[in-house]
Design a protein around this motif. Structure first.
Motif, PDB file in Angstrom:
ATOM      1  N   GLU A  79      61.161  92.688   5.103  1.00  0.00           N
ATOM      2  CA  GLU A  79      61.797  93.977   4.848  1.00  0.00           C
ATOM      3  C   GLU A  79      62.926  94.185   5.842  1.00  0.00           C
ATOM      4  N   VAL A  80      63.984  94.842   5.377  1.00  0.00           N
ATOM      5  CA  VAL A  80      65.133  95.172   6.217  1.00  0.00           C
ATOM      6  C   VAL A  80      65.311  96.687   6.158  1.00  0.00           C
ATOM      7  N   ASN A  81      65.617  97.307   7.283  1.00  0.00           N
ATOM      8  CA  ASN A  81      65.822  98.752   7.321  1.00  0.00           C
ATOM      9  C   ASN A  81      67.185  99.086   6.722  1.00  0.00           C
ATOM     10  N   ALA A  82      67.204  99.336   5.416  1.00  0.00           N
ATOM     11  CA  ALA A  82      68.446  99.604   4.693  1.00  0.00           C
ATOM     12  C   ALA A  82      69.134 100.883   5.160  1.00  0.00           C
ATOM     13  N   ALA A  83      68.382 101.807   5.740  1.00  0.00           N
ATOM     14  CA  ALA A  83      68.962 103.070   6.215  1.00  0.00           C
ATOM     15  C   ALA A  83      70.015 102.836   7.295  1.00  0.00           C
ATOM     16  N   LEU A  84      69.911 101.706   8.022  1.00  0.00           N
ATOM     17  CA  LEU A  84      70.871 101.438   9.102  1.00  0.00           C
ATOM     18  C   LEU A  84      72.273 101.139   8.570  1.00  0.00           C
ATOM     19  N   GLU A  85      72.353 100.734   7.294  1.00  0.00           N
ATOM     20  CA  GLU A  85      73.664 100.466   6.699  1.00  0.00           C
ATOM     21  C   GLU A  85      74.539 101.711   6.739  1.00  0.00           C
ATOM     22  N   GLY A  86      73.972 102.842   6.329  1.00  0.00           N
ATOM     23  CA  GLY A  86      74.720 104.088   6.317  1.00  0.00           C
ATOM     24  C   GLY A  86      74.579 104.910   7.583  1.00  0.00           C
ATOM     25  N   SER A  87      73.559 104.615   8.380  1.00  0.00           N
ATOM     26  CA  SER A  87      73.282 105.396   9.593  1.00  0.00           C
ATOM     27  C   SER A  87      72.937 104.487  10.772  1.00  0.00           C
ATOM     28  N   PRO A  88      73.904 103.657  11.223  1.00  0.00           N
ATOM     29  CA  PRO A  88      73.612 102.767  12.349  1.00  0.00           C
ATOM     30  C   PRO A  88      73.262 103.520  13.629  1.00  0.00           C
ATOM     31  N   GLU A  89      73.675 104.786  13.711  1.00  0.00           N
ATOM     32  CA  GLU A  89      73.377 105.597  14.899  1.00  0.00           C
ATOM     33  C   GLU A  89      71.878 105.839  15.067  1.00  0.00           C
ATOM     34  N   ASN A  90      71.072 105.573  14.028  1.00  0.00           N
ATOM     35  CA  ASN A  90      69.607 105.690  14.167  1.00  0.00           C
ATOM     36  C   ASN A  90      69.101 104.798  15.300  1.00  0.00           C
ATOM     37  N   VAL A  91      69.782 103.687  15.546  1.00  0.00           N
ATOM     38  CA  VAL A  91      69.375 102.781  16.620  1.00  0.00           C
ATOM     39  C   VAL A  91      69.522 103.485  17.970  1.00  0.00           C
ATOM     40  N   ASN A  92      70.584 104.283  18.129  1.00  0.00           N
ATOM     41  CA  ASN A  92      70.769 105.042  19.362  1.00  0.00           C
ATOM     42  C   ASN A  92      69.801 106.223  19.446  1.00  0.00           C
ATOM     43  N   ASP A  93      69.676 106.936  18.346  1.00  0.00           N
ATOM     44  CA  ASP A  93      68.897 108.175  18.338  1.00  0.00           C
ATOM     45  C   ASP A  93      67.390 107.935  18.393  1.00  0.00           C
ATOM     46  N   SER A  94      66.938 106.838  17.795  1.00  0.00           N
ATOM     47  CA  SER A  94      65.499 106.613  17.642  1.00  0.00           C
ATOM     48  C   SER A  94      65.194 105.115  17.594  1.00  0.00           C
ATOM     49  N   PRO A  95      65.406 104.390  18.719  1.00  0.00           N
ATOM     50  CA  PRO A  95      65.292 102.927  18.679  1.00  0.00           C
ATOM     51  C   PRO A  95      63.926 102.393  18.267  1.00  0.00           C
ATOM     52  N   TYR A  96      62.856 103.168  18.499  1.00  0.00           N
ATOM     53  CA  TYR A  96      61.507 102.675  18.196  1.00  0.00           C
ATOM     54  C   TYR A  96      60.946 103.217  16.880  1.00  0.00           C
ATOM     55  N   GLU A  97      61.595 104.208  16.298  1.00  0.00           N
ATOM     56  CA  GLU A  97      61.102 104.763  15.039  1.00  0.00           C
ATOM     57  C   GLU A  97      62.112 104.485  13.919  1.00  0.00           C
ATOM     58  N   ASP A  98      63.077 105.380  13.739  1.00  0.00           N
ATOM     59  CA  ASP A  98      64.042 105.247  12.640  1.00  0.00           C
ATOM     60  C   ASP A  98      64.992 104.065  12.822  1.00  0.00           C
ATOM     61  N   GLY A  99      65.160 103.598  14.059  1.00  0.00           N
ATOM     62  CA  GLY A  99      66.110 102.525  14.343  1.00  0.00           C
ATOM     63  C   GLY A  99      65.542 101.122  14.279  1.00  0.00           C
ATOM     64  N   TRP A 100      64.311 100.968  13.755  1.00  0.00           N
ATOM     65  CA  TRP A 100      63.756  99.611  13.592  1.00  0.00           C
ATOM     66  C   TRP A 100      64.683  98.808  12.687  1.00  0.00           C
ATOM     67  N   MET A 101      64.633  97.488  12.794  1.00  0.00           N
ATOM     68  CA  MET A 101      65.579  96.651  12.053  1.00  0.00           C
ATOM     69  C   MET A 101      64.955  95.833  10.931  1.00  0.00           C
ATOM     70  N   ILE A 102      63.913  95.067  11.259  1.00  0.00           N
ATOM     71  CA  ILE A 102      63.315  94.198  10.246  1.00  0.00           C
ATOM     72  C   ILE A 102      61.797  94.143  10.404  1.00  0.00           C
ATOM     73  N   VAL A 103      61.120  93.788   9.312  1.00  0.00           N
ATOM     74  CA  VAL A 103      59.691  93.474   9.332  1.00  0.00           C
ATOM     75  C   VAL A 103      59.579  91.991   9.007  1.00  0.00           C
ATOM     76  N   VAL A 104      58.809  91.277   9.829  1.00  0.00           N
ATOM     77  CA  VAL A 104      58.694  89.823   9.713  1.00  0.00           C
ATOM     78  C   VAL A 104      57.227  89.428   9.571  1.00  0.00           C
ATOM     79  N   GLU A 105      56.986  88.454   8.697  1.00  0.00           N
ATOM     80  CA  GLU A 105      55.669  87.830   8.640  1.00  0.00           C
ATOM     81  C   GLU A 105      55.733  86.632   9.576  1.00  0.00           C
ATOM     82  N   MET A 106      54.991  86.709  10.679  1.00  0.00           N
ATOM     83  CA  MET A 106      55.060  85.672  11.702  1.00  0.00           C
ATOM     84  C   MET A 106      54.490  84.348  11.191  1.00  0.00           C
ATOM     85  N   ALA A 107      55.158  83.270  11.554  1.00  0.00           N
ATOM     86  CA  ALA A 107      54.669  81.926  11.237  1.00  0.00           C
ATOM     87  C   ALA A 107      53.522  81.560  12.181  1.00  0.00           C
ATOM     88  N   ASP A 108      53.584  82.064  13.423  1.00  0.00           N
ATOM     89  CA  ASP A 108      52.592  81.720  14.434  1.00  0.00           C
ATOM     90  C   ASP A 108      52.392  82.920  15.355  1.00  0.00           C
TER      91      ASP A 108
END
Length: 127
Positions: A79-108
């Motif tokens: 999954e990719v946080n599509a909201a960051l496309e239109g609102s990159p400032e979410n990374v500044n305003d809320s780096p641990y909540e709204d500003g997350w970037m991707i969800v990954v299924e770990m290989a290990d």
């Protein structure tokens, strides 16, 4: 500087939050966003992309600079946080909540052991 204790951190300033099973959510730390300044653009991989720990997976552009993002773990982007496309400032305003970037299924999932806890990361950024 906000450093949630339940997260793991890379020396490249990414955080990892364990979700259910082998899934993790990834973003950049409060320290990183404050050093970058106002973020104006975030480039992220497509869902389905394969990541390798320690290798670039995207970038963030601020008014000051462009910085690469480095994968803290290997795996497949679910999954990719599509909201960051239109609102990159979410990374500044809320780096641990709204500003997350991707969800990954770990290989290990043992790669999480290579990451720092909040105390270890705090030492890295204070040096």
């Amino acid at each position: 500087m906000n450093l949630p204790k339940e997260l793991r951190y890379s020396e490249e300033h990414e955080w990892v939050q364990r979700l259910e099973g082998n899934k993790v959510r990834i973003g950049i730390t409060d320290f990183a966003q404050s050093e970058l300044g106002d973020i104006v653009f975030v480039e992220l991989p497509e869902a389905g992309a394969e990541l390798k720990a320690g290798e670039p997976f995207g970038s963030v552009e601020s008014v000051k600079t462009v910085s690469e993002l480095y994968a803290p773990v290997s795996g497949k982007v679910l999954e990719v946080n599509a909201a960051l496309e239109g609102s990159p400032e979410n990374v500044n305003d809320s780096p641990y909540e709204d500003g997350w970037m991707i969800v990954v299924e770990m290989a290990d999932s043992s790669e999480l052991e290579n990451l720092l806890d909040a105390e270890g990361y705090e030492k890295v950024v204070s040096e």
